[in-house]
Design a protein around this motif. Sequence first.
Motif, PDB file in Angstrom:
ATOM      1  N   VAL A   1     -10.934  35.282  13.513  1.00 13.48           N
ATOM      2  CA  VAL A   1      -9.750  35.793  12.815  1.00 13.48           C
ATOM      3  C   VAL A   1      -9.192  34.780  11.825  1.00 13.48           C
ATOM      4  N   ASP A   2      -9.885  33.630  11.729  1.00 12.87           N
ATOM      5  CA  ASP A   2      -9.301  32.544  10.931  1.00 12.87           C
ATOM      6  C   ASP A   2      -9.077  32.925   9.470  1.00 12.87           C
ATOM      7  N   ARG A   3     -10.022  33.637   8.861  1.00  9.00           N
ATOM      8  CA  ARG A   3      -9.923  33.872   7.418  1.00  9.00           C
ATOM      9  C   ARG A   3      -8.659  34.666   7.039  1.00  9.00           C
ATOM     10  N   VAL A   4      -8.421  35.735   7.787  1.00  8.81           N
ATOM     11  CA  VAL A   4      -7.263  36.562   7.428  1.00  8.81           C
ATOM     12  C   VAL A   4      -5.964  35.798   7.685  1.00  8.81           C
ATOM     13  N   LEU A   5      -5.932  35.042   8.791  1.00  6.63           N
ATOM     14  CA  LEU A   5      -4.732  34.252   9.063  1.00  6.63           C
ATOM     15  C   LEU A   5      -4.568  33.148   8.023  1.00  6.63           C
ATOM     16  N   ASP A   6      -5.703  32.645   7.515  1.00  4.17           N
ATOM     17  CA  ASP A   6      -5.661  31.625   6.472  1.00  4.17           C
ATOM     18  C   ASP A   6      -4.964  32.185   5.225  1.00  4.17           C
ATOM     19  N   MET A   7      -5.281  33.443   4.903  1.00  4.49           N
ATOM     20  CA  MET A   7      -4.662  34.078   3.729  1.00  4.49           C
ATOM     21  C   MET A   7      -3.139  34.109   3.905  1.00  4.49           C
ATOM     22  N   CYS A   8      -2.717  34.448   5.120  1.00  3.47           N
ATOM     23  CA  CYS A   8      -1.274  34.561   5.367  1.00  3.47           C
ATOM     24  C   CYS A   8      -0.604  33.187   5.373  1.00  3.47           C
ATOM     25  N   ARG A   9      -1.220  32.204   6.065  1.00  5.31           N
ATOM     26  CA  ARG A   9      -0.531  30.906   6.156  1.00  5.31           C
ATOM     27  C   ARG A   9      -0.516  30.202   4.802  1.00  5.31           C
ATOM     28  N   THR A  10      -1.542  30.432   3.965  1.00  7.08           N
ATOM     29  CA  THR A  10      -1.543  29.803   2.643  1.00  7.08           C
ATOM     30  C   THR A  10      -0.385  30.349   1.802  1.00  7.08           C
ATOM     31  N   SER A  11      -0.099  31.647   1.926  1.00 10.08           N
ATOM     32  CA  SER A  11       1.044  32.210   1.188  1.00 10.08           C
ATOM     33  C   SER A  11       2.338  31.534   1.641  1.00 10.08           C
ATOM     34  N   VAL A  12       2.461  31.304   2.956  1.00 14.56           N
ATOM     35  CA  VAL A  12       3.671  30.635   3.456  1.00 14.56           C
ATOM     36  C   VAL A  12       3.729  29.202   2.918  1.00 14.56           C
ATOM     37  N   ASN A  13       2.586  28.522   2.898  1.00 11.67           N
ATOM     38  CA  ASN A  13       2.550  27.152   2.347  1.00 11.67           C
ATOM     39  C   ASN A  13       3.078  27.129   0.922  1.00 11.67           C
ATOM     40  N   VAL A  14       2.572  28.052   0.116  1.00 14.65           N
ATOM     41  CA  VAL A  14       2.946  28.070  -1.303  1.00 14.65           C
ATOM     42  C   VAL A  14       4.416  28.461  -1.471  1.00 14.65           C
ATOM     43  N   PHE A  15       4.874  29.414  -0.656  1.00 13.87           N
ATOM     44  CA  PHE A  15       6.272  29.823  -0.788  1.00 13.87           C
ATOM     45  C   PHE A  15       7.208  28.670  -0.421  1.00 13.87           C
ATOM     46  N   SER A  16       6.847  27.928   0.609  1.00 16.48           N
ATOM     47  CA  SER A  16       7.698  26.796   0.998  1.00 16.48           C
ATOM     48  C   SER A  16       7.763  25.753  -0.127  1.00 16.48           C
ATOM     49  N   ASP A  17       6.620  25.507  -0.792  1.00 17.24           N
ATOM     50  CA  ASP A  17       6.634  24.559  -1.921  1.00 17.24           C
ATOM     51  C   ASP A  17       7.591  25.036  -3.010  1.00 17.24           C
ATOM     52  N   SER A  18       7.541  26.346  -3.272  1.00 12.41           N
ATOM     53  CA  SER A  18       8.392  26.855  -4.348  1.00 12.41           C
ATOM     54  C   SER A  18       9.867  26.762  -3.956  1.00 12.41           C
ATOM     55  N   CYS A  19      10.168  26.976  -2.666  1.00  7.89           N
ATOM     56  CA  CYS A  19      11.560  26.848  -2.207  1.00  7.89           C
ATOM     57  C   CYS A  19      12.011  25.401  -2.362  1.00  7.89           C
ATOM     58  N   ALA A  20      11.087  24.458  -2.101  1.00  6.76           N
ATOM     59  CA  ALA A  20      11.429  23.040  -2.251  1.00  6.76           C
ATOM     60  C   ALA A  20      11.818  22.759  -3.693  1.00  6.76           C
ATOM     61  N   ALA A  21      11.017  23.265  -4.640  1.00  5.17           N
ATOM     62  CA  ALA A  21      11.295  22.992  -6.055  1.00  5.17           C
ATOM     63  C   ALA A  21      12.668  23.533  -6.436  1.00  5.17           C
ATOM     64  N   VAL A  22      12.963  24.768  -6.020  1.00  4.21           N
ATOM     65  CA  VAL A  22      14.238  25.383  -6.400  1.00  4.21           C
ATOM     66  C   VAL A  22      15.404  24.647  -5.731  1.00  4.21           C
ATOM     67  N   THR A  23      15.231  24.325  -4.438  1.00  2.00           N
ATOM     68  CA  THR A  23      16.315  23.666  -3.714  1.00  2.00           C
ATOM     69  C   THR A  23      16.598  22.286  -4.298  1.00  2.00           C
ATOM     70  N   ILE A  24      15.546  21.528  -4.549  1.00  4.95           N
ATOM     71  CA  ILE A  24      15.752  20.171  -5.054  1.00  4.95           C
ATOM     72  C   ILE A  24      16.319  20.208  -6.470  1.00  4.95           C
TER      73      ILE A  24
END
Length: 420
Positions: A386-409
Amino acid sequence: MRKIALHWQILIALCLAVLTGLVLEPDVTVLGISFLSILIFFGTLFLNALKMLIVPLVISSIITGMMSLNGDTLGRLGSKTILYYASTSLVAILIGLFFVNLLQPGIVDGEPARHVIGLSAETDEVVSKVGGKGASDIAEVLLRMVPPNIVTAAANGQMLGLIFFSLIFGFFVSKLKGSPAQVHKDFWQGLLDIMMMMTELVMKFAPIGVYALVTKVILISGVDAFEPLALFFVTVLLALAAHLLIFLPAILRYLARVSPKKHFKAMLPALLTAFSTSSSSATLPITMDCVENRAGVSNQVSGFTLPLGATINMDGTALYECVAAMFIAQAYGLTLDVTTQFTIVLVALLTSIGVAGIPSASLVAITIILAAIGLPLEAIGLILVVDRVLDMCRTSVNVFSDSCAAVTIARLEGEETKVV
Ligand code: ASP
């Protein structure tokens, strides 16, 4: 005719991909050519186009960001960024820990699920999949930060080395005086502008790339394979959803003071690209474009936080590592006392920093955690299916968190960020 916005185009491509993937058989042919090979061709073409942008984009954006900073601003920006990254990753891990303890996916009818689940891969196969992605303990992370050859580091996609070099280079550009200073500033700014235009061009092909990549995954893995691991799958999804839809929006609303809904909309092209590529690094050009042009963050902040975030800030990955290690431990019937759980949290936090932004990179980190709590490496075969599909989901969370960091900072630095 009115043009459909890019994020809608990508979303439609995603829905079509799911439909095609479910309806067609993997061995279907089009005019005698295997459909799967056509998908692989277009998917690889899109991924290559994204990867092609990474090195010049990362270098030019960091240097451009750094050359306009003075020592004080740099220290402030640096400490806020690191603090944000460490604390959001920690919260992500704790959310994962909460859900895995609540739902206990590794226990079936009160018994460790080891036999019910069965190992899905041979040890050799697992080792060969995990091998070659590079171990990521802390000493190694530090060594990779200072590569002996910057050209080789760039060629091998060793982002940390590239980032470190660019940070220092940009810092000294800011120290130049007179005409060399102007030449450098104009050159790096020009290069960055060109790279952003090239990114916009590649983004136009995102719907085709997303369609090809997602259809391929569904055709290859099928749906049946998910059944035995359904509870593990659901646990990871619920935990990721809690982080993505509750915690990060709270940061956006209360710290960055922007509307989470509008920010999601602005980031949609990046989120969907992360979902289909399973790679934060490959998505970086699109993340930068969305954060600067759609969320209105300055290059000074985004050029510093995003490349760094794509490499060291992985909330989804950290959460996944924790849930996966706990699940395997539960399935093997290991007693999970507080010390063991603390070890898992700590190692998940540290390894998520060292994990590369490429597909399946978490598997390496999970082997490190398993070794730390004394479980056999072959246990990772349990989750491979099941790793591949979960990878797709966790990568989206990774990227969203980075974008929140940019906006917050950006907001903490006094910028008036407005979602365009
Ligand atoms: N694929 C993830 C990323 O690129 C890393 C991982 O969790 O495997 O962000």
